[in-house]
Scaffold this motif. Structure first.
Motif, PDB file in Angstrom:
ATOM      1  N   ARG A 187      33.760  52.231  24.802  1.00  0.00           N
ATOM      2  CA  ARG A 187      33.218  52.783  23.564  1.00  0.00           C
ATOM      3  C   ARG A 187      32.738  54.225  23.711  1.00  0.00           C
ATOM      4  N   SER A 188      32.538  54.675  24.956  1.00  0.00           N
ATOM      5  CA  SER A 188      32.132  56.063  25.188  1.00  0.00           C
ATOM      6  C   SER A 188      33.334  56.952  25.509  1.00  0.00           C
ATOM      7  N   GLU A 189      34.552  56.417  25.280  1.00  0.00           N
ATOM      8  CA  GLU A 189      35.805  57.141  25.483  1.00  0.00           C
ATOM      9  C   GLU A 189      36.140  57.366  26.952  1.00  0.00           C
ATOM     10  N   GLN A 190      35.515  56.639  27.843  1.00  0.00           N
ATOM     11  CA  GLN A 190      35.961  56.637  29.231  1.00  0.00           C
ATOM     12  C   GLN A 190      37.248  55.820  29.330  1.00  0.00           C
ATOM     13  N   GLN A 191      38.196  56.297  30.114  1.00  0.00           N
ATOM     14  CA  GLN A 191      39.467  55.615  30.278  1.00  0.00           C
ATOM     15  C   GLN A 191      39.693  55.283  31.746  1.00  0.00           C
ATOM     16  N   ILE A 192      40.095  54.059  32.015  1.00  0.00           N
ATOM     17  CA  ILE A 192      40.419  53.645  33.374  1.00  0.00           C
ATOM     18  C   ILE A 192      41.819  53.051  33.382  1.00  0.00           C
ATOM     19  N   LYS A 193      42.618  53.514  34.315  1.00  0.00           N
ATOM     20  CA  LYS A 193      43.967  52.996  34.494  1.00  0.00           C
ATOM     21  C   LYS A 193      44.115  52.523  35.934  1.00  0.00           C
ATOM     22  N   ILE A 194      44.585  51.296  36.115  1.00  0.00           N
ATOM     23  CA  ILE A 194      44.828  50.742  37.440  1.00  0.00           C
ATOM     24  C   ILE A 194      46.311  50.394  37.536  1.00  0.00           C
ATOM     25  N   VAL A 195      47.005  51.022  38.451  1.00  0.00           N
ATOM     26  CA  VAL A 195      48.427  50.785  38.659  1.00  0.00           C
ATOM     27  C   VAL A 195      48.602  49.934  39.913  1.00  0.00           C
ATOM     28  N   PHE A 196      49.374  48.850  39.785  1.00  0.00           N
ATOM     29  CA  PHE A 196      49.620  47.947  40.906  1.00  0.00           C
ATOM     30  C   PHE A 196      51.054  48.124  41.412  1.00  0.00           C
ATOM     31  N   THR A 197      51.206  48.246  42.736  1.00  0.00           N
ATOM     32  CA  THR A 197      52.511  48.416  43.355  1.00  0.00           C
ATOM     33  C   THR A 197      52.593  47.553  44.618  1.00  0.00           C
ATOM     34  N   GLU A 198      53.760  47.536  45.220  1.00  0.00           N
ATOM     35  CA  GLU A 198      53.978  46.838  46.492  1.00  0.00           C
ATOM     36  C   GLU A 198      53.521  45.381  46.416  1.00  0.00           C
ATOM     37  N   HIS A 199      53.889  44.711  45.334  1.00  0.00           N
ATOM     38  CA  HIS A 199      53.540  43.299  45.176  1.00  0.00           C
ATOM     39  C   HIS A 199      54.252  42.457  46.228  1.00  0.00           C
ATOM     40  N   GLN A 200      53.546  41.492  46.756  1.00  0.00           N
ATOM     41  CA  GLN A 200      54.148  40.543  47.690  1.00  0.00           C
ATOM     42  C   GLN A 200      53.625  39.150  47.390  1.00  0.00           C
ATOM     43  N   ILE A 201      54.537  38.211  47.249  1.00  0.00           N
ATOM     44  CA  ILE A 201      54.163  36.801  47.154  1.00  0.00           C
ATOM     45  C   ILE A 201      54.328  36.220  48.547  1.00  0.00           C
ATOM     46  N   ASN A 202      53.274  35.693  49.100  1.00  0.00           N
ATOM     47  CA  ASN A 202      53.313  35.288  50.497  1.00  0.00           C
ATOM     48  C   ASN A 202      52.302  34.177  50.747  1.00  0.00           C
ATOM     49  N   HIS A 203      52.082  33.894  52.016  1.00  0.00           N
ATOM     50  CA  HIS A 203      51.094  32.896  52.415  1.00  0.00           C
ATOM     51  C   HIS A 203      50.016  33.607  53.231  1.00  0.00           C
ATOM     52  N   LEU A 204      48.992  34.086  52.540  1.00  0.00           N
ATOM     53  CA  LEU A 204      47.910  34.806  53.203  1.00  0.00           C
ATOM     54  C   LEU A 204      47.029  33.849  53.989  1.00  0.00           C
ATOM     55  N   GLU A 205      46.535  34.326  55.118  1.00  0.00           N
ATOM     56  CA  GLU A 205      45.648  33.524  55.950  1.00  0.00           C
ATOM     57  C   GLU A 205      44.288  33.347  55.279  1.00  0.00           C
ATOM     58  N   ASN A 206      43.699  32.180  55.469  1.00  0.00           N
ATOM     59  CA  ASN A 206      42.381  31.913  54.892  1.00  0.00           C
ATOM     60  C   ASN A 206      41.321  32.872  55.415  1.00  0.00           C
ATOM     61  N   SER A 207      41.521  33.386  56.626  1.00  0.00           N
ATOM     62  CA  SER A 207      40.530  34.277  57.238  1.00  0.00           C
ATOM     63  C   SER A 207      40.327  35.551  56.425  1.00  0.00           C
ATOM     64  N   LEU A 208      41.332  35.932  55.636  1.00  0.00           N
ATOM     65  CA  LEU A 208      41.217  37.148  54.829  1.00  0.00           C
ATOM     66  C   LEU A 208      40.138  36.990  53.758  1.00  0.00           C
ATOM     67  N   PHE A 209      39.855  35.750  53.371  1.00  0.00           N
ATOM     68  CA  PHE A 209      38.887  35.473  52.308  1.00  0.00           C
ATOM     69  C   PHE A 209      37.585  34.878  52.848  1.00  0.00           C
ATOM     70  N   ALA A 210      37.465  34.851  54.151  1.00  0.00           N
ATOM     71  CA  ALA A 210      36.255  34.287  54.764  1.00  0.00           C
ATOM     72  C   ALA A 210      35.076  35.225  54.566  1.00  0.00           C
ATOM     73  N   ILE A 211      33.938  34.667  54.230  1.00  0.00           N
ATOM     74  CA  ILE A 211      32.722  35.457  54.058  1.00  0.00           C
ATOM     75  C   ILE A 211      31.967  35.514  55.379  1.00  0.00           C
ATOM     76  N   PRO A 212      31.729  36.712  55.898  1.00  0.00           N
ATOM     77  CA  PRO A 212      31.067  36.850  57.205  1.00  0.00           C
ATOM     78  C   PRO A 212      29.661  36.265  57.188  1.00  0.00           C
ATOM     79  N   ASP A 213      29.232  35.741  58.335  1.00  0.00           N
ATOM     80  CA  ASP A 213      27.848  35.283  58.484  1.00  0.00           C
ATOM     81  C   ASP A 213      26.942  36.490  58.560  1.00  0.00           C
ATOM     82  N   GLU A 214      25.811  36.382  57.922  1.00  0.00           N
ATOM     83  CA  GLU A 214      24.866  37.490  57.942  1.00  0.00           C
ATOM     84  C   GLU A 214      24.130  37.536  59.281  1.00  0.00           C
TER      85      GLU A 214
END
Length: 214
Positions: A187-214
């Motif tokens: 509403r304040s006329e700010q514009q954001i554009k996000i372009v996505f490239t290099e798409h890959q459908i794959n089997h990502l390892e669960n470790s990529l989404f693991a939340i580190p212990d504090e």
């Protein structure tokens, strides 16, 4: 000046998450009658995980220069997301079933339960994958084809989003059904554009989404 740039970088990262969260929908009669969304749902029915590179540009009436950022988006069913901004400042957001983790190079990392905007953002990414991102109860969607692309422009005639945005546009590749671009104007006329490239459908390892212990 460094503080100003840091705050602007943080807004640059969080605005897309907030805007995406506002559009989190349920399946509507409009979506059910749209051939492309049917294709999107069909092709992604057995999708396990994917990744894409993003490049983001923010234009604002109050900024002399555009703000640029880039990084990677990772997604794995069910509801695991890693948004990894690499430039200009390292900024990582990980969402899994119940928790989220946020890291910035210049701020203390934090781990906390998912709530509010971040939960809705998680839902939205899932809905984009599933082809259920239009909520007819408060959205008006205009659809058009342009070569190999299909565009969805979503507005808000009932004013549900009036405090934040006035228009969102999603662009997909018609053949692959990949999300190629997200664009919105607030509403304040700010514009954001996000372009996505290099798409890959794959089997990502669960470790990529693991939340580190504090």
């Amino acid at each position: 000046m460094d503080y100003f740039l840091t705050m602007q970088s943080r807004k640059l990262f969080l605005w897309p998450l907030l805007i995406l969260a506002i559009t989190s929908p349920t399946v509507s009669s409009y979506a059910q009658n749209d051939a492309f969304l049917e294709k999107l749902r069909s092709q992604n029915q057995f999708l396990v995980s994917f990744q894409a590179r993003f490049a983001q540009t923010k234009k604002s009436p109050i900024l002399e220069d555009d703000l640029l950022s880039s990084g990677m988006l990772y997604f794995k069913k069910d509801r695991n997301i890693r948004w990894e901004q690499q430039k200009p400042v390292a900024h990582i957001l990980i969402l899994n079933q119940d928790s989220m983790y946020e890291y910035r190079a210049d701020v203390t990392a934090s781990k906390r339960p998912i709530s509010g905007t971040f939960r809705q953002f998680q839902n939205l990414i899932t809905n984009v994958v599933n082809g259920t991102f239009i909520r007819e109860s408060y959205h008006s969607a205009e659809v058009w084809k342009q070569g190999d692309l299909i565009h969805y422009r979503i507005t808000d005639p009932k004013g549900k989003m009036k405090k934040l945005i006035r228009e969102i546009e999603l662009t997909f590749d018609r053949e692959s059904a990949f999300l190629m671009q997200l664009r919105f104007i607030d509403r304040s006329e700010q514009q954001i554009k996000i372009v996505f490239t290099e798409h890959q459908i794959n089997h990502l390892e669960n470790s990529l989404f693991a939340i580190p212990d504090e």
